[in-house]
Structures are given as structure tokens and as C-alpha cells.
Scaffold this motif. Structure first.
Motif, PDB file in Angstrom:
ATOM      1  N   ALA A 111       4.057  20.772  -0.140  1.00 26.60           N
ATOM      2  CA  ALA A 111       4.141  21.430  -1.368  1.00 26.60           C
ATOM      3  C   ALA A 111       2.942  20.830  -2.061  1.00 26.60           C
ATOM      4  O   ALA A 111       2.221  21.463  -2.647  1.00 26.60           O
ATOM      5  N   LYS A 112       2.928  19.306  -2.196  1.00 27.51           N
ATOM      6  CA  LYS A 112       1.691  18.920  -2.996  1.00 27.51           C
ATOM      7  C   LYS A 112       0.234  19.291  -2.262  1.00 27.51           C
ATOM      8  O   LYS A 112      -0.568  19.245  -2.962  1.00 27.51           O
ATOM      9  N   GLN A 113       0.434  19.178  -0.862  1.00 22.85           N
ATOM     10  CA  GLN A 113      -0.784  19.258  -0.175  1.00 22.85           C
ATOM     11  C   GLN A 113      -1.215  20.780  -0.311  1.00 22.85           C
ATOM     12  O   GLN A 113      -2.421  21.048  -0.689  1.00 22.85           O
TER      13      GLN A 113
ATOM     14  N   ALA B   2       0.962  -1.202  -0.011  1.00 19.67           N
ATOM     15  CA  ALA B   2      -0.231  -0.132   0.056  1.00 19.67           C
ATOM     16  C   ALA B   2       0.835   1.217   0.020  1.00 19.67           C
ATOM     17  O   ALA B   2       2.257   1.128   0.146  1.00 19.67           O
ATOM     18  N   LYS B   3       0.316   2.455  -0.186  1.00 19.64           N
ATOM     19  CA  LYS B   3       1.007   3.711  -0.598  1.00 19.64           C
ATOM     20  C   LYS B   3       0.373   4.821   0.432  1.00 19.64           C
ATOM     21  O   LYS B   3      -0.866   4.771   0.365  1.00 19.64           O
ATOM     22  N   VAL B   4       1.248   5.735   0.582  1.00 23.42           N
ATOM     23  CA  VAL B   4       0.717   7.035   1.056  1.00 23.42           C
ATOM     24  C   VAL B   4       1.130   8.062  -0.094  1.00 23.42           C
ATOM     25  O   VAL B   4       2.115   8.071  -0.666  1.00 23.42           O
TER      26      VAL B   4
ATOM     27  N   THR C 148      -5.087   6.943  -6.106  1.00 24.85           N
ATOM     28  CA  THR C 148      -4.045   8.110  -5.618  1.00 24.85           C
ATOM     29  C   THR C 148      -3.019   8.027  -6.837  1.00 24.85           C
ATOM     30  O   THR C 148      -1.875   8.156  -6.540  1.00 24.85           O
ATOM     31  N   SER C 149      -3.478   8.033  -7.854  1.00 22.97           N
ATOM     32  CA  SER C 149      -2.689   8.015  -9.210  1.00 22.97           C
ATOM     33  C   SER C 149      -1.649   7.050  -9.278  1.00 22.97           C
ATOM     34  O   SER C 149      -0.761   6.975 -10.327  1.00 22.97           O
ATOM     35  N   ALA C 150      -1.858   5.708  -8.564  1.00 20.03           N
ATOM     36  CA  ALA C 150      -0.827   4.839  -8.551  1.00 20.03           C
ATOM     37  C   ALA C 150      -0.693   4.174  -9.874  1.00 20.03           C
ATOM     38  O   ALA C 150      -1.661   4.060 -10.582  1.00 20.03           O
TER      39      ALA C 150
ATOM     40  N   VAL D  81       7.377  10.661 -12.384  1.00 17.17           N
ATOM     41  CA  VAL D  81       8.288   9.795 -11.120  1.00 17.17           C
ATOM     42  C   VAL D  81       8.471  10.452  -9.998  1.00 17.17           C
ATOM     43  O   VAL D  81       8.914  11.790 -10.115  1.00 17.17           O
ATOM     44  N   GLU D  82       8.401  10.043  -8.809  1.00 19.58           N
ATOM     45  CA  GLU D  82       9.014  10.551  -7.617  1.00 19.58           C
ATOM     46  C   GLU D  82       9.556   9.528  -6.812  1.00 19.58           C
ATOM     47  O   GLU D  82       9.404   8.339  -6.512  1.00 19.58           O
ATOM     48  N   PRO D  83      10.854   9.973  -6.142  1.00 21.09           N
ATOM     49  CA  PRO D  83      11.450   9.196  -5.185  1.00 21.09           C
ATOM     50  C   PRO D  83      10.699   8.978  -3.723  1.00 21.09           C
ATOM     51  O   PRO D  83      10.249   9.967  -3.282  1.00 21.09           O
TER      52      PRO D  83
HETATM   53  O1  0L1 Z   1       1.741   9.342  -4.401  1.00 19.40           O
HETATM   54  C1  0L1 Z   1       1.661  10.469  -4.662  1.00 19.40           C
HETATM   55  O2  0L1 Z   1       1.700  11.539  -3.951  1.00 19.40           O
HETATM   56  C2  0L1 Z   1       0.204  10.877  -5.790  1.00 19.40           C
HETATM   57  C3  0L1 Z   1      -0.680  11.479  -5.056  1.00 19.40           C
HETATM   58  C4  0L1 Z   1      -1.732  11.892  -6.107  1.00 19.40           C
HETATM   59  C5  0L1 Z   1      -1.291  13.230  -6.557  1.00 19.40           C
HETATM   60  C6  0L1 Z   1      -0.821  13.313  -7.784  1.00 19.40           C
HETATM   61  O3  0L1 Z   1      -1.072  12.526  -8.620  1.00 19.40           O
HETATM   62  O4  0L1 Z   1       0.047  14.185  -8.402  1.00 19.40           O
END
Ligand code: 0L1
Ligand code: MG
Length: 259
Positions: free
Chosen positions: A65-67, A57-59, A157-159, A102-104
Motif C-alpha cells: 500500500a505504501k509503496q 536500524a529500520k526498514v 525514512t521519517s524516523a 504511528v504504525e505497528p
Molecule cells: O517507516 C516507514 O515506513 C516510513 C517510511 C517513510 C514513508 C512515510 O513517512 O510515510
């Protein structure tokens, strides 16, 4: 009362047809976050019925910044399946995705089941077999990554994909809030951050996830992967890209996308 099955159908079709849709809340403004988690669960049930297996699972939305960009102050939670995991060196096929980024992230692999709702960051560290670096590929099923909170929850969540590093370290050997990461796109450094970027400590993010699941009668299972949230902003991943995350003490994780 919103017809949730119709929303599941729309999101599933957006993914399989590679055709992004407008946010569900544009035409269902009353869609609640609780209903959105129902939609997310139904999407995962469909994946399971196609033979996929939940492996973690993921958070999401863990960084300020994103919030801030979304005008929310809460993280969100999604599911990971085996079909989403890239093996080491496996190239990413971007032609089956919509507009990947992509994000680390710092990933935990659990040795024990964690059942919320009163899990702390210490409980998470005690239940963790090892920690490794990771890269998450997110791919919103909405046009231009434009959505409100219930939309992005419903969209799991965009996974889309994730890759884990080979270097696995027990958590008691690391100061995870201080652990640095450098993100490179090609030969260009595009971002850097430390573990504290995710809710102060990656274990705190995993504890929020365990408690969220506990409140919904679920648990984080032993053996699962937990992706604890993007440490930096996500960078677009066009065909032919090479993105590398270099973590202090956890080595390097890379994704190459096919041309
Ligand atoms: O893993 C994430 O933080 C993605 C959350 C959804 C927000 C996005 O798609 O940028
Ligand atoms: Mg993420």
C-alpha cells in the motif's frame, strides 16, 4: 554535484525548528538515492556528535500500500538512536514533533552481528535473540508528508520515535508471517494486519536491511533493534491520543501522547 551538507542543514533545521520544508528534490531534481543515503548518514553522525547512540536500524516502505502510494517498489532503510526510544509508559511529547503518525511493527533484537550482502531470512532468524511488538512514530520533516524517494531516504525514512513491547519471544516459537496485529486509536479499531504484510515475512525485511548495509560497508550489530516495517498504514497521532497495538503472542504496546 549537489551540496549534501546544505541538505543535511535543511533537514536538521526543519526538525529542530519544527518547521516542515518542501521536498529537497523540488530544487535538487538530480538528487540520487545514493546521495540521499549519504545525507541520512550525515544526519546520524550529527546526532552521534550530540551524544546519541545508534541502537538499531529500520526498514520503511515495506507494505504494498505504501509503496504503491509513492510509486516505488523498493523498501528504504534508516537509523534508530537511543534518543528515539520511548520507555514503557513514557508519554510522547508531540509538541517537539511536526505531524507525527504511528504504525505497528514487529521488532527483532539481534544476538549476533549480521553482515550482508548475502543474508537470508533464515540467517536473520538464527541471529535473533527475541522478537517483540513495537510501535514506530514517523514524523516527516516535509510539508504534508509530501516527498519523493530520495527525499524520504535523506530524512532518515521519517524516523522519529519508537516503543517496544515488554513481551519478548524467541523467533522459533512464532510463525511471524501469520502473526496478527490489531491497531486501536482510543477505543476504535483502525486497522489490522499480519506479519506477511512486510515483504512477505518480517525476517525477509530484516535480511534486505542487512544486505543494504553490507553493500555500504556496514552491518547490523549484535544487540541492535531492527524495526521491520509498518504492518498497517500509519495513523495520525494528535496531542492527547492513545494508540494501542495488540499482537498475537507478543502482547500489547501503547503510546499516549501528552496534551
Ligand atoms: O517507516 C516507514 O515506513 C516510513 C517510511 C517513510 C514513508 C512515510 O513517512 O510515510
Ligand atoms: Mg515504520
Amino acid at each position: 554535484m549537489t551540496n549534501l551538507t546544505d541538505l543535511v542543514d535543511r533537514l536538521a533545521a526543519a526538525e529542530s525548528n519544527r518547521q516542515p520544508i518542501s521536498p529537497l528534490t523540488d530544487y535538487h531534481p538530480g538528487l540520487s538515492v545514493d546521495e540521499a543515503y549519504e545525507v541520512e548518514d550525515q544526519l546520524i553522525e550529527r546526532r552521534i556528535s550530540r551524544g546519541e547512540k545508534v541502537v538499531g536500524a529500520k526498514v520503511g516502505l515495506t507494505s504494498k500500500a505504501k509503496q504503491h502510494r509513492m510509486g516505488v517498489d523498493v523498501p528504504i532503510f534508516g537509523w534508530l538512536t537511543d534518543a528515539m526510544q520511548l520507555s514503557t509508559e513514557e508519554p510522547l511529547q508531540t509538541d517537539v514533533l511536526l505531524h507525527p503518525r504511528v504504525e505497528p511493527e514487529i521488532a527483532f533484537v539481534l544476538s549476533e552481528t549480521l553482515s550482508g550482502p548475502e543474508i537470508t531470512a533464515h540467517d536473520v532468524l538464527d541471529a535473533t535473540r527475541w522478537v517483540c511488538g513495537g510501535l514506530e512514530v514517523i514524523d516527516s520533516r516535509y510539508e504534508d508528508f509530501r516527498f519523493r524517494l530520495p527525499d524520504v531516504v535523506a530524512d532518515n525514512t521519517s524516523a522519529a520515535r519508537f516503543s517496544l513491547g515488554n513481551l519478548r519471544v524467541p523467533p522459533d516459537r512464532l510463525e511471524l508471517d501469520m502473526l496478527g496485529v490489531l491497531l486501536e486509536h482510543g477505543s476504535k479499531i483502525v486497522a489490522s494486519a499480519a506479519g506477511a504484510a512486510v515483504l512477505g515475512h518480517p525476517a525477509a525485511a530484516a535480511a534486505c536491511l542487512a544486505n543494504h548495509l553490507g553493500n555500504r560497508g556496514r552491518a547490523l550489530e549484535a544487540g541492535w533493534v531492527v524495526l521491520t516495517g509498518g504492518l498497517t498504514d500509519a495513523v495520525p497521532l494528535a496531542a492527547g491520543s492513545h494508540v494501542t497495538a495488540t499482537f498475537a503472542h507478543l502482547g500489547t504496546v501503547a503510546i499516549h501522547s501528552c496534551l
